[in-house]
Design an enzyme around this catalytic site. Structure first.
Site, PDB file in Angstrom:
ATOM      1  N   ARG A 111       0.841  -1.214   0.000  1.00  0.00           N
ATOM      2  CA  ARG A 111       0.000   0.000   0.000  1.00  0.00           C
ATOM      3  C   ARG A 111       0.868   1.253   0.000  1.00  0.00           C
ATOM      4  NH1 ARG A 111      -5.427  -0.756   3.469  1.00  0.00           N
ATOM      5  NH2 ARG A 111      -5.961  -2.829   2.727  1.00  0.00           N
ATOM      6  N   LYS A 144      -0.216  -5.190  -5.754  1.00  0.00           N
ATOM      7  CA  LYS A 144      -0.074  -3.752  -5.657  1.00  0.00           C
ATOM      8  C   LYS A 144       1.327  -3.461  -5.141  1.00  0.00           C
ATOM      9  CE  LYS A 144      -2.888  -3.532  -1.438  1.00  0.00           C
ATOM     10  NZ  LYS A 144      -3.684  -4.758  -1.244  1.00  0.00           N
TER      11      LYS A 144
HETATM   12  C1  G16 Z   1      -6.404  -6.441   0.808  1.00  0.00           C
HETATM   13  C2  G16 Z   1      -6.373  -6.711  -0.662  1.00  0.00           C
HETATM   14  C3  G16 Z   1      -6.794  -5.462  -1.418  1.00  0.00           C
HETATM   15  C4  G16 Z   1      -8.140  -4.987  -0.940  1.00  0.00           C
HETATM   16  C5  G16 Z   1      -8.153  -4.836   0.553  1.00  0.00           C
HETATM   17  C6  G16 Z   1      -9.575  -4.609   0.990  1.00  0.00           C
HETATM   18  O1  G16 Z   1      -5.446  -5.449   1.094  1.00  0.00           O
HETATM   19  O2  G16 Z   1      -5.058  -7.059  -1.054  1.00  0.00           O
HETATM   20  O3  G16 Z   1      -6.803  -5.761  -2.779  1.00  0.00           O
HETATM   21  O4  G16 Z   1      -8.469  -3.745  -1.499  1.00  0.00           O
HETATM   22  O5  G16 Z   1      -7.693  -6.014   1.165  1.00  0.00           O
HETATM   23  O6  G16 Z   1      -9.699  -4.723   2.344  1.00  0.00           O
HETATM   24  P1  G16 Z   1     -11.151  -4.843   2.978  1.00  0.00           P
HETATM   25  O7  G16 Z   1     -11.771  -6.108   2.428  1.00  0.00           O
HETATM   26  O8  G16 Z   1     -10.914  -4.875   4.448  1.00  0.00           O
HETATM   27  O9  G16 Z   1     -11.901  -3.624   2.543  1.00  0.00           O
HETATM   28  P2  G16 Z   1      -4.186  -5.726   2.049  1.00  0.00           P
HETATM   29  O10 G16 Z   1      -3.254  -4.574   1.832  1.00  0.00           O
HETATM   30  O11 G16 Z   1      -4.788  -5.750   3.424  1.00  0.00           O
HETATM   31  O12 G16 Z   1      -3.644  -7.047   1.622  1.00  0.00           O
END
Ligand code: G16
Length: 564
Positions: free
Chosen positions: A297, A393
């Site tokens: 992120r 990402k």
């Molecule tokens: C993860 C996914 C992302 C997604 C996010 C959404 O992020 O890799 O593609 O946008 O979850 O989170 P939620 O379902 O809580 O809205 P990360 O950075 O936590 O792996």
């Protein structure tokens, strides 16, 4: 020294019913992994069992993590289980560390069958925090729903796991280590790699480092400040930005990975990266960015801490995409955003006549499009942005993309953003998060809202707040049909779309380990008035969203835990 082959054991175990991966992997409190017998072993065995034995044998698997508490313990277990499960070769990050984008890069570089990434991303860490396990496939991206469902099914019926308990790995020394196992002809090989170098190499081929070096350390260089929030991305920032591009050492802060991320939540947003915004307020830095624990992120800031929403950041990168050498060579095949992400990108896609895809939340949906050659750049409102150089990402990539655009346009973040709004108008966007909500209350709210918006009279209904009137044009539960394999993904968020294009979206987050997270996404567009205060512009929609959902009344909350 005992040189006899290591023993492979088959250990009986009992299944758990709750090992269903969320938006991206299995995330639970650390104490769940520690106190529930074989909780980790069961999930890892389910991952291995989901891969055909013939595919496991002779092939490579990547392992690394964000360095949070329990990372080392989990890696030891995974290595012992990989050996016992017939995996030919393991590629492990030095000290067990690897950012998520680097893991994607390494999987692709070594043509591995996939990777296990140990991270609970932006969730807090430490003995009382969270731990997480993600499984990525051979394309370098998060496993799709078909695979995670298979892993979940296996975890519900598991009866035994295989492990090689005597295997001891040295995570501190780069290079190959081989282990002879009982009843196995071939030795098990583990290679400890410098993932930072593999990733830096990839970046050198995407961006023009000479131009960036001039911007960051030439005669008229800009001043930047990057906050790694004690996550795994610190060494990548140091190697690329400081060692290679000449930024002074003090431009990069919190770059030593820590097991508890220094007691802070490694979440690059306005609340948890507030220190960076405060430090930038007096105008000493021209550009700022923060990353989450596993480095996928990013949050982009301009001078005085000017916040660029992730949706705007994506649209700006899309509009300036040919400043980036990689895209000059590869061309741009398509753009994509997750459904809740603002439609700022859609305007760029329309103007440039590039195909646009709207996918459900979760990076895995982009991977299919990229593998089919349909997609080059994508992003999500949840601070994720990336190109098709990997299948994850990529926080540092987004920073290098912004710096490249600044160098090419010879403009500040503020000038670039204002130019963008003047050209396209502005999509005002905000997200309200209600964390740790009672699961039943959250589900009941979603069910009630879905029933309400499904009523045929809901369309055309008007909602008035002061002098603002919004008329419903469309309302549904978002459903996605993958254009590549025609798979259908349902239940991806409740959308209320008004006649002026404004949107209210309700969605349950899939990354929390405690209770439910209700997310409300609000968006409106203005072609002319581009310099208004986001929260003021969106206040009427927030009032309507809360009225429709009765969220405060249902939960006893008086406001969101986080507003982005
Ligand atoms: C993860 C996914 C992302 C997604 C996010 C959404 O992020 O890799 O593609 O946008 O979850 O989170 P939620 O379902 O809580 O809205 P990360 O950075 O936590 O792996």
């Amino acid at each position: 020294m005992d040189n006899s082959p290591l023993r492979v054991l088959t250990v009986p175990t009992s299944p758990y019913s709750d090992q269903k991966p969320g938006s991206n992997g299995l995330r639970r409190k650390v104490h769940v992994f520690q106190s529930r017998k074989n909780y980790l072993h069961n999930f890892i065995q389910s991952i291995f069992s989901s891969i055909d034995l013939r595919d496991r044998q002779g092939s490579a698997l990547v392992v690394g993590g964000d360095g949070r508490f329990f990372n080392q313990t989990a890696i030891e277990v995974i290595v012992q289980m990989a050996a016992a499960n017939g995996v030919g070769r393991l590629i492990v990050g030095h000290h067990g560390l690897m950012s998520t984008p680097a893991c994607s890069c390494v999987i692709r570089k070594f043509k591995a069958i996939g990777g296990i990434i140990l991270t609970a991303s932006h969730n807090p860490a430490g003995p009382d925090g969270d731990f997480g396990i993600k499984f990525n496939t051979a394309n370098g991206g998060p496993a799709n729903d078909g695979i995670t469902n298979k892993i979940f099914q296996l975890s519900r019926t598991i009866e035994e796991f295989a492990i090689c308990p005597g295997l001891r790995l040295d995570l501190t020394t780069l290079g190959k280590q081989t282990f002879d196992l009982e009843n196995k002809f071939k030795p098990f090989i583990v290679e400890i790699v410098d993932a930072v170098e593999s990733y830096a190499n990839l970046m050198r081929n995407i961006f023009d480092f000479a131009t960036l070096k001039e911007l960051l350390s030439g005669e008229n260089h800009i001043k930047i400040r990057l906050d790694a929030m004690h996550g795994v991305v610190g060494p990548y920032v140091k190697r690329i930005l400081c060692d290679e591009l000449g930024c002074p050492d003090n431009c990069a802060v919190n770059c030593v990975p820590m097991e508890d991320f220094g007691g802070h939540r490694p979440d690059p947003n306005l609340i948890y990266a507030a220190d960076l915004i405060d430090i930038m307020r007096d105008g000493a830095y021209d550009f700022g960015a923060a990353f989450d624990s596993d480095g996928d992120r990013n949050m982009i800031l301009g001078k005085h801490g000017l916040f660029v929403t992730p949706s705007d950041s994506l649209a700006v990168i899309a509009d300036n995409i040919f400043c980036i050498p990689y895209f000059q060579h590869s061309g741009v095949r398509g753009l994509a955003r997750s459904m809740p992400t603002s439609a700022a990108l859609d305007r760029v896609a329309k103007a440039t006549k590039i195909e646009l895809y709207e996918t459900p939340t979760g990076w895995k949906f982009f991977g299919n499009l990229m593998d089919a050659g349909l997609l080059s750049l994508c992003g999500e409102e949840s601070f994720g942005t990336s190109g098709d150089h990997i299948r994850e990402k990529d926080g540092l990539w987004a920073v290098l993309a912004w710096l490249t655009i600044m160098a090419s346009r010879r403009q500040s973040v503020e000038e670039i953003l204002q130019y963008h709004w003047l050209k396209y108008g502005r999509n005002y966007f905000t997200r309200y998060d209600y964390e740790n909500i009672d699961i039943d209350a959250a589900c009941e709210m979603m069910e009630d809202v879905e029933l309400m918006i499904a009523d045929k009279n809901f369309v055309r209904q008007r909602f008035a707040v002061e002098d603002k009137i919004y008329q419903v044009e469309k309302a549904d539960n978002f459903e996605y049909t993958d254009p590549v394999d025609s798979s259908i993904t349902r239940n991806q968020g409740l959308r209320i779309i008004f006649s002026d294009g404004s949107r209210i979206i309700y969605r349950l987050g899939g990354t929390s380990s405690d209770g439910a997270t209700v997310r409300i996404y609000l968006e409106t567009y203005d072609k002319e008035a581009i310099f208004q205060e986001t929260q003021v512009v969106l206040a009427p929609l927030a009032t309507i969203a809360l009225k429709i959902s009765q969220l405060h009344h249902r939960t006893g909350r008086t406001g969101p835990s986080v507003i982005t």
